[in-house]
Design a protein around this motif. Structure first.
Motif, PDB file in Angstrom:
ATOM      1  N   GLU A 125       0.809  -1.357  -0.128  1.00  9.96           N
ATOM      2  CA  GLU A 125      -0.352  -0.176  -0.659  1.00  9.96           C
ATOM      3  C   GLU A 125       0.734   1.530  -0.648  1.00  9.96           C
ATOM      4  OE1 GLU A 125      -3.649   0.384   0.222  1.00  9.96           O
ATOM      5  OE2 GLU A 125      -3.172  -1.277  -0.621  1.00  9.96           O
ATOM      6  N   LEU A 126       0.359   2.884  -0.289  1.00  7.48           N
ATOM      7  CA  LEU A 126       0.692   3.673  -0.437  1.00  7.48           C
ATOM      8  C   LEU A 126       2.172   3.830   0.426  1.00  7.48           C
ATOM      9  CD1 LEU A 126       1.563   5.899  -2.851  1.00  7.48           C
ATOM     10  CD2 LEU A 126      -0.360   7.207  -2.104  1.00  7.48           C
ATOM     11  N   VAL A 127       1.300   3.975   1.608  1.00  4.97           N
ATOM     12  CA  VAL A 127       1.863   4.111   2.857  1.00  4.97           C
ATOM     13  C   VAL A 127       2.767   3.654   3.369  1.00  4.97           C
ATOM     14  CG1 VAL A 127       0.536   2.360   4.198  1.00  4.97           C
ATOM     15  CG2 VAL A 127       0.878   5.258   5.318  1.00  4.97           C
ATOM     16  N   PHE A 128       2.874   2.661   2.844  1.00  8.02           N
ATOM     17  CA  PHE A 128       4.589   1.712   3.310  1.00  8.02           C
ATOM     18  C   PHE A 128       5.670   2.419   1.910  1.00  8.02           C
ATOM     19  CE2 PHE A 128       1.223  -0.856   4.758  1.00  8.02           C
ATOM     20  CZ  PHE A 128       1.763  -1.190   6.151  1.00  8.02           C
ATOM     21  N   VAL A 129       4.284   2.602   1.255  1.00  7.75           N
ATOM     22  CA  VAL A 129       5.997   3.137  -0.306  1.00  7.75           C
ATOM     23  C   VAL A 129       6.310   4.490   0.491  1.00  7.75           C
ATOM     24  CG1 VAL A 129       6.147   3.616  -2.317  1.00  7.75           C
ATOM     25  CG2 VAL A 129       4.776   1.736  -1.873  1.00  7.75           C
ATOM     26  N   GLN A 130       5.750   5.144   1.419  1.00 10.27           N
ATOM     27  CA  GLN A 130       6.299   6.632   1.565  1.00 10.27           C
ATOM     28  C   GLN A 130       6.667   6.273   2.363  1.00 10.27           C
ATOM     29  OE1 GLN A 130       2.298   8.002   3.283  1.00 10.27           O
ATOM     30  NE2 GLN A 130       4.039   9.764   3.930  1.00 10.27           N
ATOM     31  N   GLY A 131       7.007   5.377   3.864  1.00 16.44           N
ATOM     32  CA  GLY A 131       7.809   4.957   4.079  1.00 16.44           C
ATOM     33  C   GLY A 131       9.142   4.470   3.803  1.00 16.44           C
ATOM     34  N   PHE A 132       8.619   4.051   2.662  1.00 13.69           N
ATOM     35  CA  PHE A 132      10.492   3.089   1.726  1.00 13.69           C
ATOM     36  C   PHE A 132      10.938   3.855   1.190  1.00 13.69           C
ATOM     37  CE2 PHE A 132       8.112  -0.818   0.627  1.00 13.69           C
ATOM     38  CZ  PHE A 132       8.144  -1.536   1.705  1.00 13.69           C
ATOM     39  N   ILE A 133      10.275   5.360   0.670  1.00 13.98           N
ATOM     40  CA  ILE A 133      10.754   6.140  -0.525  1.00 13.98           C
ATOM     41  C   ILE A 133      12.153   6.763   1.173  1.00 13.98           C
ATOM     42  CG2 ILE A 133      10.548   8.742  -1.405  1.00 13.98           C
ATOM     43  CD1 ILE A 133       8.324   7.049  -2.966  1.00 13.98           C
ATOM     44  N   ARG A 134      11.369   7.628   2.364  1.00 13.47           N
ATOM     45  CA  ARG A 134      11.785   7.984   3.107  1.00 13.47           C
ATOM     46  C   ARG A 134      13.257   7.229   3.172  1.00 13.47           C
ATOM     47  NH1 ARG A 134       8.081   8.115   7.320  1.00 13.47           N
ATOM     48  NH2 ARG A 134       6.795   9.260   6.161  1.00 13.47           N
ATOM     49  N   ARG A 135      13.030   6.910   4.326  1.00  8.85           N
ATOM     50  CA  ARG A 135      14.080   5.817   4.630  1.00  8.85           C
ATOM     51  C   ARG A 135      15.333   5.771   3.654  1.00  8.85           C
ATOM     52  NH1 ARG A 135      11.499   0.893   7.115  1.00  8.85           N
ATOM     53  NH2 ARG A 135      13.949  -0.024   7.975  1.00  8.85           N
ATOM     54  N   TYR A 136      14.596   5.024   2.107  1.00  7.99           N
ATOM     55  CA  TYR A 136      15.516   5.205   1.404  1.00  7.99           C
ATOM     56  C   TYR A 136      16.767   6.646   0.703  1.00  7.99           C
ATOM     57  CZ  TYR A 136      17.014   3.044  -3.368  1.00  7.99           C
ATOM     58  OH  TYR A 136      17.943   2.841  -4.230  1.00  7.99           O
ATOM     59  N   GLY A 137      15.701   7.634   0.810  1.00  6.45           N
ATOM     60  CA  GLY A 137      16.254   8.815   0.272  1.00  6.45           C
ATOM     61  C   GLY A 137      17.321   8.956   1.193  1.00  6.45           C
ATOM     62  N   ASP A 138      16.721   8.911   3.020  1.00  9.77           N
ATOM     63  CA  ASP A 138      17.550   9.832   4.047  1.00  9.77           C
ATOM     64  C   ASP A 138      18.994   8.426   3.829  1.00  9.77           C
ATOM     65  OD1 ASP A 138      15.662  11.199   4.791  1.00  9.77           O
ATOM     66  OD2 ASP A 138      15.075   9.842   6.885  1.00  9.77           O
ATOM     67  N   ALA A 139      18.733   7.384   3.289  1.00  7.45           N
ATOM     68  CA  ALA A 139      19.995   6.528   3.327  1.00  7.45           C
ATOM     69  C   ALA A 139      20.922   6.800   2.356  1.00  7.45           C
ATOM     70  CB  ALA A 139      19.934   4.983   3.201  1.00  7.45           C
ATOM     71  N   LEU A 140      20.807   7.706   1.126  1.00  7.68           N
ATOM     72  CA  LEU A 140      21.403   8.261   0.085  1.00  7.68           C
ATOM     73  C   LEU A 140      21.399   9.843   0.302  1.00  7.68           C
ATOM     74  CD1 LEU A 140      19.377   6.749  -2.915  1.00  7.68           C
ATOM     75  CD2 LEU A 140      21.643   6.325  -1.926  1.00  7.68           C
ATOM     76  N   GLY A 141      21.982  10.028   1.824  1.00  5.71           N
ATOM     77  CA  GLY A 141      22.232  11.836   1.162  1.00  5.71           C
ATOM     78  C   GLY A 141      21.100  12.406   1.613  1.00  5.71           C
ATOM     79  N   LEU A 142      19.997  12.168   0.953  1.00  7.52           N
ATOM     80  CA  LEU A 142      18.259  13.167   0.637  1.00  7.52           C
ATOM     81  C   LEU A 142      17.405  13.221   1.729  1.00  7.52           C
ATOM     82  CD1 LEU A 142      17.359  11.190  -2.634  1.00  7.52           C
ATOM     83  CD2 LEU A 142      19.006  13.742  -2.376  1.00  7.52           C
ATOM     84  N   ASP A 143      17.241  14.243   1.969  1.00  6.04           N
ATOM     85  CA  ASP A 143      16.098  14.489   2.883  1.00  6.04           C
ATOM     86  C   ASP A 143      14.938  13.674   2.435  1.00  6.04           C
ATOM     87  OD1 ASP A 143      14.625  15.474   4.774  1.00  6.04           O
ATOM     88  OD2 ASP A 143      14.375  17.403   4.117  1.00  6.04           O
ATOM     89  N   GLY A 144      14.876  12.611   3.184  1.00  4.34           N
ATOM     90  CA  GLY A 144      13.749  12.077   2.896  1.00  4.34           C
ATOM     91  C   GLY A 144      12.231  12.299   3.476  1.00  4.34           C
TER      92      GLY A 144
END
Length: 161
Positions: free
Chosen positions: A58-77
């Motif tokens: 579901e989209l709410v989980f994808v939102q969490g994936f994006i936040r964590r993924y972005g943070d891990a890459l040095g972006l503002d998740g």
């Protein structure tokens, strides 16, 4: 699985996915490394990067994936998910409010049901705790037709020992 995305939402999600993949590749980080760091299965991250959104939850989980993924890459998740939230959830909330207007609300007076259950439980408890009360009252009704009896076999007072 991510479903019911309109065209704007889908494009926004694709843009974020491309950005994450591009930055990960520029930094020469393997998908497995990111997955181990953010504790998300590599298959889900690959599905996100390759825009196979039907394989995602579901989209709410994808939102969490994006936040964590972005943070891990040095972006503002949070900023990444904020762009997704504002475009996706604003449109979804308008859609949901139209649906909720059509629903009828059924009001059940639950307080009344609680009172009835409480009274029934009290009566049941009283008769369970005092079974002799039932026997005595039935015996009294069978022995004399009048309410107040002066027969000698009925005690007029109770004495405590």
């Amino acid at each position: 699985m991510v479903t019911l995305l309109n065209e704007t939402q889908l494009e926004q999600l694709k843009e974020i996915s491309r950005q994450l993949r591009q930055i990960r590749q520029e930094k020469s980080i393997k998908i497995e490394e990111i997955a181990a760091q953010i504790l998300i299965r590599p298959a889900l991250l690959l599905a996100l990067e390759e825009e196979r959104f039907e394989e995602l939850p579901e989209l709410v989980f994808v939102q969490g994936f994006i936040r964590r993924y972005g943070d891990a890459l040095g972006l503002d998740g949070n900023a990444l998910t904020h762009t997704l939230i504002t475009k996706v959830f604003r449109q979804d909330s308008n859609h949901d409010s139209k649906k909720s207007d059509k629903k009828t609300v059924i009001h059940i007076p639950i307080f009344g049901i609680y009172i009835i259950l409480l009274v029934a439980a009290s009566i049941g408890l009283f008769y369970t705790v005092n079974p002799q009360f039932i026997g005595e009252s039935l015996a009294q009704k069978q022995k004399s037709p009048t309410r107040f009896s002066s027969s000698p076999d009925v005690p007029t007072s109770l004495t405590l020992r």
